[in-house]
Design an enzyme around this catalytic site. Structure first.
Site, PDB file in Angstrom:
ATOM      1  N   LYS A   1      -1.011  -7.026  -9.278  1.00 56.06           N
ATOM      2  CA  LYS A   1      -1.995  -7.166  -8.203  1.00 56.06           C
ATOM      3  C   LYS A   1      -1.603  -6.144  -7.153  1.00 56.06           C
ATOM      4  O   LYS A   1      -0.753  -6.380  -6.297  1.00 56.06           O
ATOM      5  CB  LYS A   1      -1.942  -8.585  -7.621  1.00 56.06           C
ATOM      6  CG  LYS A   1      -3.237  -9.068  -6.960  1.00 56.06           C
ATOM      7  CD  LYS A   1      -3.749  -8.185  -5.838  1.00 56.06           C
ATOM      8  CE  LYS A   1      -3.019  -8.354  -4.537  1.00 56.06           C
ATOM      9  NZ  LYS A   1      -3.431  -7.363  -3.496  1.00 56.06           N
TER      10      LYS A   1
ATOM     11  N   SER B   1       5.269  -6.933   3.408  1.00 57.84           N
ATOM     12  CA  SER B   1       5.807  -7.251   4.740  1.00 57.84           C
ATOM     13  C   SER B   1       6.565  -8.584   4.714  1.00 57.84           C
ATOM     14  O   SER B   1       6.344  -9.420   3.837  1.00 57.84           O
ATOM     15  CB  SER B   1       4.654  -7.315   5.743  1.00 57.84           C
ATOM     16  OG  SER B   1       3.752  -8.322   5.359  1.00 57.84           O
TER      17      SER B   1
ATOM     18  N   GLU C   1       8.549  -3.888  13.369  1.00 53.75           N
ATOM     19  CA  GLU C   1       8.530  -2.827  12.357  1.00 53.75           C
ATOM     20  C   GLU C   1       7.298  -1.979  12.651  1.00 53.75           C
ATOM     21  O   GLU C   1       6.170  -2.406  12.388  1.00 53.75           O
ATOM     22  CB  GLU C   1       8.446  -3.420  10.945  1.00 53.75           C
ATOM     23  CG  GLU C   1       8.472  -2.337   9.881  1.00 53.75           C
ATOM     24  CD  GLU C   1       8.244  -2.855   8.461  1.00 53.75           C
ATOM     25  OE1 GLU C   1       7.587  -3.895   8.283  1.00 53.75           O
ATOM     26  OE2 GLU C   1       8.709  -2.169   7.528  1.00 53.75           O
TER      27      GLU C   1
ATOM     28  N   PHE D   1       0.813  -1.228   0.000  1.00 53.27           N
ATOM     29  CA  PHE D   1       0.000   0.000   0.000  1.00 53.27           C
ATOM     30  C   PHE D   1       0.840   1.268   0.000  1.00 53.27           C
ATOM     31  O   PHE D   1       0.375   2.326  -0.392  1.00 53.27           O
ATOM     32  CB  PHE D   1      -0.940   0.006   1.228  1.00 53.27           C
ATOM     33  CG  PHE D   1      -0.274   0.455   2.505  1.00 53.27           C
ATOM     34  CD1 PHE D   1      -0.101   1.808   2.800  1.00 53.27           C
ATOM     35  CD2 PHE D   1       0.230  -0.473   3.416  1.00 53.27           C
ATOM     36  CE1 PHE D   1       0.529   2.226   3.961  1.00 53.27           C
ATOM     37  CE2 PHE D   1       0.865  -0.067   4.581  1.00 53.27           C
ATOM     38  CZ  PHE D   1       1.016   1.294   4.850  1.00 53.27           C
TER      39      PHE D   1
ATOM     40  N   GLU E   1      -4.950  -3.715  -2.014  1.00 52.35           N
ATOM     41  CA  GLU E   1      -6.395  -3.448  -2.016  1.00 52.35           C
ATOM     42  C   GLU E   1      -6.733  -2.184  -1.236  1.00 52.35           C
ATOM     43  O   GLU E   1      -7.849  -1.690  -1.298  1.00 52.35           O
ATOM     44  CB  GLU E   1      -7.148  -4.659  -1.452  1.00 52.35           C
ATOM     45  CG  GLU E   1      -6.906  -4.976   0.027  1.00 52.35           C
ATOM     46  CD  GLU E   1      -5.629  -5.796   0.284  1.00 52.35           C
ATOM     47  OE1 GLU E   1      -4.649  -5.666  -0.492  1.00 52.35           O
ATOM     48  OE2 GLU E   1      -5.602  -6.531   1.281  1.00 52.35           O
TER      49      GLU E   1
ATOM     50  N   CYS F   1       9.458   1.768   3.517  1.00 54.70           N
ATOM     51  CA  CYS F   1      10.355   0.665   3.891  1.00 54.70           C
ATOM     52  C   CYS F   1      11.772   1.179   4.090  1.00 54.70           C
ATOM     53  O   CYS F   1      12.604   0.486   4.653  1.00 54.70           O
ATOM     54  CB  CYS F   1      10.350  -0.399   2.819  1.00 54.70           C
ATOM     55  SG  CYS F   1      10.999   0.210   1.274  1.00 54.70           S
TER      56      CYS F   1
HETATM   57  P1  NAD Z   1       1.470  -6.588   3.054  1.00 55.29           P
HETATM   58  O1  NAD Z   1       2.495  -7.651   3.125  1.00 55.29           O
HETATM   59  O2  NAD Z   1       0.349  -6.614   4.027  1.00 55.29           O
HETATM   60  O3  NAD Z   1       0.773  -6.599   1.595  1.00 55.29           O
HETATM   61  C1  NAD Z   1       1.542  -6.592   0.415  1.00 55.29           C
HETATM   62  C2  NAD Z   1       0.750  -7.293  -0.676  1.00 55.29           C
HETATM   63  O4  NAD Z   1       0.490  -8.640  -0.276  1.00 55.29           O
HETATM   64  C3  NAD Z   1      -0.599  -6.658  -0.965  1.00 55.29           C
HETATM   65  O5  NAD Z   1      -0.828  -6.661  -2.351  1.00 55.29           O
HETATM   66  C4  NAD Z   1      -1.582  -7.572  -0.228  1.00 55.29           C
HETATM   67  O6  NAD Z   1      -2.846  -7.628  -0.857  1.00 55.29           O
HETATM   68  C5  NAD Z   1      -0.897  -8.907  -0.285  1.00 55.29           C
HETATM   69  N1  NAD Z   1      -1.211  -9.743   0.895  1.00 55.29           N
HETATM   70  C6  NAD Z   1      -1.475  -9.312   2.155  1.00 55.29           C
HETATM   71  N2  NAD Z   1      -1.709 -10.359   2.967  1.00 55.29           N
HETATM   72  C7  NAD Z   1      -1.582 -11.468   2.213  1.00 55.29           C
HETATM   73  C8  NAD Z   1      -1.694 -12.867   2.490  1.00 55.29           C
HETATM   74  N3  NAD Z   1      -1.995 -13.322   3.703  1.00 55.29           N
HETATM   75  N4  NAD Z   1      -1.485 -13.734   1.491  1.00 55.29           N
HETATM   76  C9  NAD Z   1      -1.179 -13.300   0.253  1.00 55.29           C
HETATM   77  N5  NAD Z   1      -1.074 -11.986  -0.072  1.00 55.29           N
HETATM   78  C10 NAD Z   1      -1.257 -11.082   0.905  1.00 55.29           C
HETATM   79  O7  NAD Z   1       2.245  -5.191   3.102  1.00 55.29           O
HETATM   80  P2  NAD Z   1       1.634  -3.721   3.184  1.00 55.29           P
HETATM   81  O8  NAD Z   1       1.062  -3.503   4.530  1.00 55.29           O
HETATM   82  O9  NAD Z   1       0.789  -3.447   1.992  1.00 55.29           O
HETATM   83  O10 NAD Z   1       2.957  -2.846   2.992  1.00 55.29           O
HETATM   84  C11 NAD Z   1       3.802  -2.485   4.061  1.00 55.29           C
HETATM   85  C12 NAD Z   1       4.959  -3.453   4.186  1.00 55.29           C
HETATM   86  O11 NAD Z   1       5.680  -3.499   2.963  1.00 55.29           O
HETATM   87  C13 NAD Z   1       5.972  -3.035   5.236  1.00 55.29           C
HETATM   88  O12 NAD Z   1       6.397  -4.176   5.930  1.00 55.29           O
HETATM   89  C14 NAD Z   1       7.101  -2.438   4.432  1.00 55.29           C
HETATM   90  O13 NAD Z   1       8.366  -2.463   5.046  1.00 55.29           O
HETATM   91  C15 NAD Z   1       7.068  -3.309   3.228  1.00 55.29           C
HETATM   92  N6  NAD Z   1       7.703  -2.670   2.091  1.00 55.29           N
HETATM   93  C16 NAD Z   1       8.927  -3.139   1.714  1.00 55.29           C
HETATM   94  C17 NAD Z   1       9.585  -2.538   0.667  1.00 55.29           C
HETATM   95  C18 NAD Z   1      10.923  -3.034   0.227  1.00 55.29           C
HETATM   96  O14 NAD Z   1      11.363  -2.614  -0.815  1.00 55.29           O
HETATM   97  N7  NAD Z   1      11.585  -3.917   0.961  1.00 55.29           N
HETATM   98  C19 NAD Z   1       9.002  -1.459  -0.009  1.00 55.29           C
HETATM   99  C20 NAD Z   1       7.744  -1.026   0.391  1.00 55.29           C
HETATM  100  C21 NAD Z   1       7.107  -1.645   1.446  1.00 55.29           C
END
Ligand code: NAD
Length: 513
Positions: free
Chosen positions: A189, A242, A398, A165, A192, A297
């Site tokens: 994808k 994450s 985090e 997000f 959401e 991140c």
């Molecule tokens: P998230 O892991 O909750 O979601 C990321 C994606 O995974 C979304 O598209 C979501 O729909 C999907 N998703 C969520 N739960 C899922 C599940 N149980 N099974 C399958 N798919 C699932 O992350 P977020 O809250 O959207 O973003 C924040 C996180 O992203 C933080 O931890 C941040 O550090 C990390 N991030 C990392 C980087 C990097 O380059 N390392 C960059 C940006 C964000």
């Protein structure tokens, strides 16, 4: 306030709201699964639209379109694909304010920050404009007598990107710029929570003339993600999000035989040595700790104050806090917006209770901000916790919000050990006037991206982005040269053109000399 049920369930007020639907085969395709999720404007705390959640068969429809589009797209000349990349780059630049408005409306980041995100995304499109030279292979003449050997790089086929997000425009551009320039068909994808930017980008790609099916968007949750991971026609998956989900994506995707790069969460430390310029370090800590409400991140989560620098540094940070203007993106003077959801805001705020309960000192409590107290928006003021130790939740988790923590250590060695012992290894920074100390730090620190007097060292697009340890699963970093490698596979051709009548049978293993 609008009543909403859990995501994934259809709800009664949905017909009256705007919808965000899939983009498949060059057109908007309404969802048929009967599942959807609410999309909030975080600055007012209201649901503004609903997003369709794809079923496995809807993901399958997108893959089928992409698979159909792939052969002609990969056969499109490099110079024509370059033209497309230039056009996309120019359209994103032209429409950057509209795109930024989507980010502010659904993520909550203020317009200046949204435009910064888009500018860094555009750099990836610019990088992809050099695709003819990036796709160059190698050629060895006369590897054996009359034999030449050369390497070509070819696209993988249908590839998918699953994005978080916090960068609804830039992270998709990290992925699709390189993926489609190298000749793949792409399925996005997006998160959401803020899905509209993806559809806006899809329309710009269509306006640039990118053929139908080369770029598709399917919205949704775990159902859509699992369908991507299981689909036999998807060759590779790029993921950013994450750490627990990144690990799951990597394990599940690779088990299904896919190439996977999965970037996870972070806990970025900024070391401040006693010789550092305190004012510069305090400015950097504020900018990198609270920019985008800490939802980056590459945000600085922990300032590591070495020796005598701690007291003056904490004082200098504290003195700057009241000047950070928190407000909605509609307020041109706002520098920091709300958090993405109420649930996330409350989780972030909870560290202001667990921190002192575990022995830390709250220097500034963002719950005292008027927008926290009096608004329905998901605001939290800038918060600072001092005297944090590695055993505390505020250090171990985090937080991903505007709660900056300070760990005090006695020596440089102790500071580096803290970083190297941390399970994450995304970005890190050191603030010092000592070039030798900085060089030693870059040599021995276990993190993928290092800043020297630079608090948010996001690599430029012609390098690649990636962390170490639990911040990245996979071998290749994202975008840049490693992105080209990820989205292509090498083919080595050994060739000879002997004169007719000069051949003979030889059952021995081919020799070069
Ligand atoms: P998230 O892991 O909750 O979601 C990321 C994606 O995974 C979304 O598209 C979501 O729909 C999907 N998703 C969520 N739960 C899922 C599940 N149980 N099974 C399958 N798919 C699932 O992350 P977020 O809250 O959207 O973003 C924040 C996180 O992203 C933080 O931890 C941040 O550090 C990390 N991030 C990392 C980087 C990097 O380059 N390392 C960059 C940006 C964000």
């Amino acid at each position: 306030m609008t009543q909403v049920a859990e995501p994934g369930v259809a709800r009664s007020d949905a017909p009256t709201k705007e919808r965000v639907s899939h983009w498949i085969g060059g057109r908007t395709v309404a969802g048929t699964s009967g599942r959807e999720g609410p999309v909030y404007d975080p600055a007012v705390g209201q649901v503004t639209r609903y997003v369709d959640f794809a079923s496995a068969s809807e993901v399958g429809a997108a893959v089928a379109e992409a698979k159909t589009a792939f052969p002609a797209w990969r056969a499109t000349s490099l110079s024509k694909r370059t033209d497309f990349m230039f056009k996309i780059r120019n359209l994103v630049e032209t429409h950057r304010k509209e795109l930024a408005a989507h980010l502010t409306a659904e993520h909550g980041k203020v317009p200046s920050d949204a435009l910064g995100e888009i500018a860094r995304g555009i750099e990836n499109l610019e990088f992809a404009c050099s695709i003819p030279s990036l796709m160059k292979g190698g050629f060895t003449e006369q590897a054996s007598t009359g034999v030449d050997v050369y390497q070509i790089r070819q696209p993988l086929g249908v590839v998918a990107g699953i994005t978080p997000f916090n960068f609804p425009a830039m992270v998709p551009m990290w992925m699709f710029a390189t993926a489609i320039a190298t000749g793949n068909a792409f399925i996005l994808k997006p998160s959401e929570k803020d899905p509209s930017a993806a559809n806006f980008l899809a329309k710009l790609l269509a306006e640039a003339g990118v053929p139908d099916g080369v770029f598709n968007v399917v919205h949704g949750d775990k159902v859509a993600v699992d369908a991507i991971l299981a689909h036999p026609d998807i060759a590779a998956v790029s993921f950013v999000g994450s750490t627990p989900i990144a690990r799951y994506i990597y394990e599940t995707g690779t088990k299904a035989g896919k190439r996977v790069q999965a970037l996870g969460g972070a806990k970025n430390h900024m070391i401040v040595l006693p010789d550092a310029d305190i004012e510069m370090a305090a400015d950097a800590a504020i900018s990198a700790g609270y920019g985008s409400a800490g939802e980056r991140c590459m945000a600085i989560a922990t300032v590591v104050a070495v020796g005598s620098v701690a007291d003056p540094l904490v004082e200098a940070i504290k003195a700057r806090l009241p000047k950070v203007k928190v407000g909605p993106g509609s307020d041109p003077s706002a520098e920091m917006g709300p958090l993405v959801t109420r649930q996330h805001r409350d989780k972030v705020a909870s560290y202001l209770d667990s921190g002192p309960a575990q022995g830390a000192t709250v220097v500034a409590d963002g719950r005292e901000h008027p927008l926290y107290k009096n608004s329905d928006g998901f605001f939290l003021g800038v918060s600072l916790i001092d005297n944090v130790t590695p055993a505390m939740d505020a250090y171990r988790d985090e937080i991903f919000g505007p709660v900056l923590t300070v760990v005090r250590v006695k020596t440089y060695d102790e500071a580096v050990k803290l970083i190297n012992d941390n399970p994450y290894g995304n970005g890190t920074a050191i603030f010092t006037r000592d070039g030798g100390a900085a060089r030693q730090f870059q040599f021995e620190v276990n993190a993928g991206m290092v800043g020297i007097n630079v608090p948010v060292p996001v690599p430029v697009s012609y390098y690649s982005f990636g962390g170490w340890k639990s911040s990245l699963f996979g071998d290749l970093h994202m975008y840049g040269p490693e992105g080209i490698q990820f989205y292509t596979r090498a083919k080595i051709v050994t060739s000879r053109w002997p004169d007719p009548g000069t051949s003979k049978i030889d059952l021995g293993f081919p020799r070069t000399r």
